[in-house]
Design a protein around this motif. Sequence first.
Motif, PDB file in Angstrom:
ATOM      1  N   GLU A  96       9.201  -7.031  -5.051  1.00 24.48           N
ATOM      2  CA  GLU A  96       9.922  -6.312  -6.109  1.00 24.48           C
ATOM      3  C   GLU A  96       9.014  -6.032  -7.300  1.00 24.48           C
ATOM      4  OE1 GLU A  96      13.326  -8.563  -7.074  1.00 24.48           O
ATOM      5  OE2 GLU A  96      14.418  -8.092  -5.212  1.00 24.48           O
ATOM      6  N   LEU A  97       8.197  -7.009  -7.675  1.00 24.68           N
ATOM      7  CA  LEU A  97       7.263  -6.804  -8.784  1.00 24.68           C
ATOM      8  C   LEU A  97       6.246  -5.729  -8.445  1.00 24.68           C
ATOM      9  CD1 LEU A  97       6.634 -10.505  -9.918  1.00 24.68           C
ATOM     10  CD2 LEU A  97       8.021  -8.757 -11.055  1.00 24.68           C
ATOM     11  N   ALA A  98       5.753  -5.734  -7.192  1.00 24.47           N
ATOM     12  CA  ALA A  98       4.794  -4.714  -6.787  1.00 24.47           C
ATOM     13  C   ALA A  98       5.423  -3.324  -6.804  1.00 24.47           C
ATOM     14  CB  ALA A  98       4.247  -5.035  -5.389  1.00 24.47           C
ATOM     15  N   GLN A  99       6.684  -3.224  -6.344  1.00 30.90           N
ATOM     16  CA  GLN A  99       7.374  -1.935  -6.366  1.00 30.90           C
ATOM     17  C   GLN A  99       7.595  -1.470  -7.796  1.00 30.90           C
ATOM     18  OE1 GLN A  99       8.047  -0.072  -3.773  1.00 30.90           O
ATOM     19  NE2 GLN A  99       8.991   1.550  -4.993  1.00 30.90           N
ATOM     20  N   THR A 100       7.961  -2.374  -8.686  1.00 33.43           N
ATOM     21  CA  THR A 100       8.150  -2.014 -10.095  1.00 33.43           C
ATOM     22  C   THR A 100       6.847  -1.544 -10.723  1.00 33.43           C
ATOM     23  OG1 THR A 100       9.926  -3.646 -10.233  1.00 33.43           O
ATOM     24  CG2 THR A 100       8.993  -2.841 -12.310  1.00 33.43           C
ATOM     25  N   ALA A 101       5.754  -2.218 -10.386  1.00 33.36           N
ATOM     26  CA  ALA A 101       4.448  -1.815 -10.925  1.00 33.36           C
ATOM     27  C   ALA A 101       4.045  -0.439 -10.425  1.00 33.36           C
ATOM     28  CB  ALA A 101       3.390  -2.848 -10.550  1.00 33.36           C
ATOM     29  N   ARG A 102       4.321  -0.159  -9.157  1.00 30.46           N
ATOM     30  CA  ARG A 102       3.985   1.164  -8.623  1.00 30.46           C
ATOM     31  C   ARG A 102       4.808   2.264  -9.296  1.00 30.46           C
ATOM     32  NH1 ARG A 102       3.581  -1.763  -3.661  1.00 30.46           N
ATOM     33  NH2 ARG A 102       5.762  -1.283  -3.164  1.00 30.46           N
ATOM     34  N   ASP A 103       6.082   1.996  -9.519  1.00 29.38           N
ATOM     35  CA  ASP A 103       6.922   2.987 -10.201  1.00 29.38           C
ATOM     36  C   ASP A 103       6.450   3.227 -11.631  1.00 29.38           C
ATOM     37  OD1 ASP A 103       8.382   3.079  -7.894  1.00 29.38           O
ATOM     38  OD2 ASP A 103       9.979   1.757  -8.613  1.00 29.38           O
ATOM     39  N   ALA A 104       6.095   2.158 -12.322  1.00 35.99           N
ATOM     40  CA  ALA A 104       5.611   2.312 -13.703  1.00 35.99           C
ATOM     41  C   ALA A 104       4.299   3.080 -13.741  1.00 35.99           C
ATOM     42  CB  ALA A 104       5.446   0.939 -14.350  1.00 35.99           C
ATOM     43  N   ALA A 105       3.419   2.816 -12.781  1.00 32.85           N
ATOM     44  CA  ALA A 105       2.147   3.539 -12.743  1.00 32.85           C
ATOM     45  C   ALA A 105       2.364   5.025 -12.466  1.00 32.85           C
ATOM     46  CB  ALA A 105       1.235   2.930 -11.679  1.00 32.85           C
TER      47      ALA A 105
END
Length: 316
Positions: A96-105
């Motif tokens: 979930e953290l990785a998905q959130t980071a990808r969306d923010a990027a």
Amino acid sequence: MTNRAHAAVAAVFLTAPLFAGPVAAQDSPAAPVPQIAAEAPAVSSPVTPAAPAVDVPAAAAPAAPSGTDAALTEPADDVPAAQAPPPAEPLTQQEELAQTARDAAAKAVKFLRDGGPSIWAIAALSVITLALILWKIWRLALIGAWSRGKAGRAVEAYERGETSAALAIVKGRIGIRSRVVATALTALSTLPENRAREETARVAKLHLGSAATGLGALELIATIAPLLGLLGTVLGMIAAFQALQAAGSRADPALLAGGIWEALLTTAAGMAVAIPASAALTWFEAVISRIRRDIEDSATRLFVAAAPAELKLAAE
């Protein structure tokens, strides 16, 4: 008797055609009675519509395929159940953290593309501002900007006449207040008062100047970040009106609105960088002002508490 016999013979001849008629009717295929009986059901009983519906599919139904083709001709109700995907497993916390980071990027990259060249300069300033603020907090904590206990105890010990104890309290300390107090105590014990004052002022100015390092960069960022935002807005507005002019009579208001909101992104970004920089600058200046005030107070108390040298009389 003779009359009775004649009467019986006459009766037999009279009733013979009546018995011969039904037998002939059953043997003859062209009799009208069987034809009327065959046509009567067709007229009296109506033809039901269900009879053709049952006969036609039975006649038109193709033969069932064999092998793998038979599996493909199964009813449609069984296909979704056979081809349904398995239920998705729940994501772990790291995923979930990785998905959130990808969306923010992805959002950040889109924001930089829409903002134009000025937004890249503002983004660089934001990184520099964050690094300066973190470095300055660490630097002020290292020089004891929020710690004044040791220096205060040393001054109180000197006022009580415990010069050696006061010097031992602040000796070897890295705090800016402790260093200035240690310099003042050493100068008072080895130099005349006027020279001790000069030495104490020199060391205090040196350490205060070191504590103020980086504030000029923050002040510059707080000044130029909004200007860069306004520059990007003006350039975006120029591009939007040029596109509107090129469209001529077929100009679409949506085109102008899209250009304006993209141009205003740089103004918002510039303010978003300038506001934290200005707030941090004001806070750091307040901390350094408090350090200066504490140093001046400690130095004044030390020189006031110093016992003046005894003056020798000329007659002595």
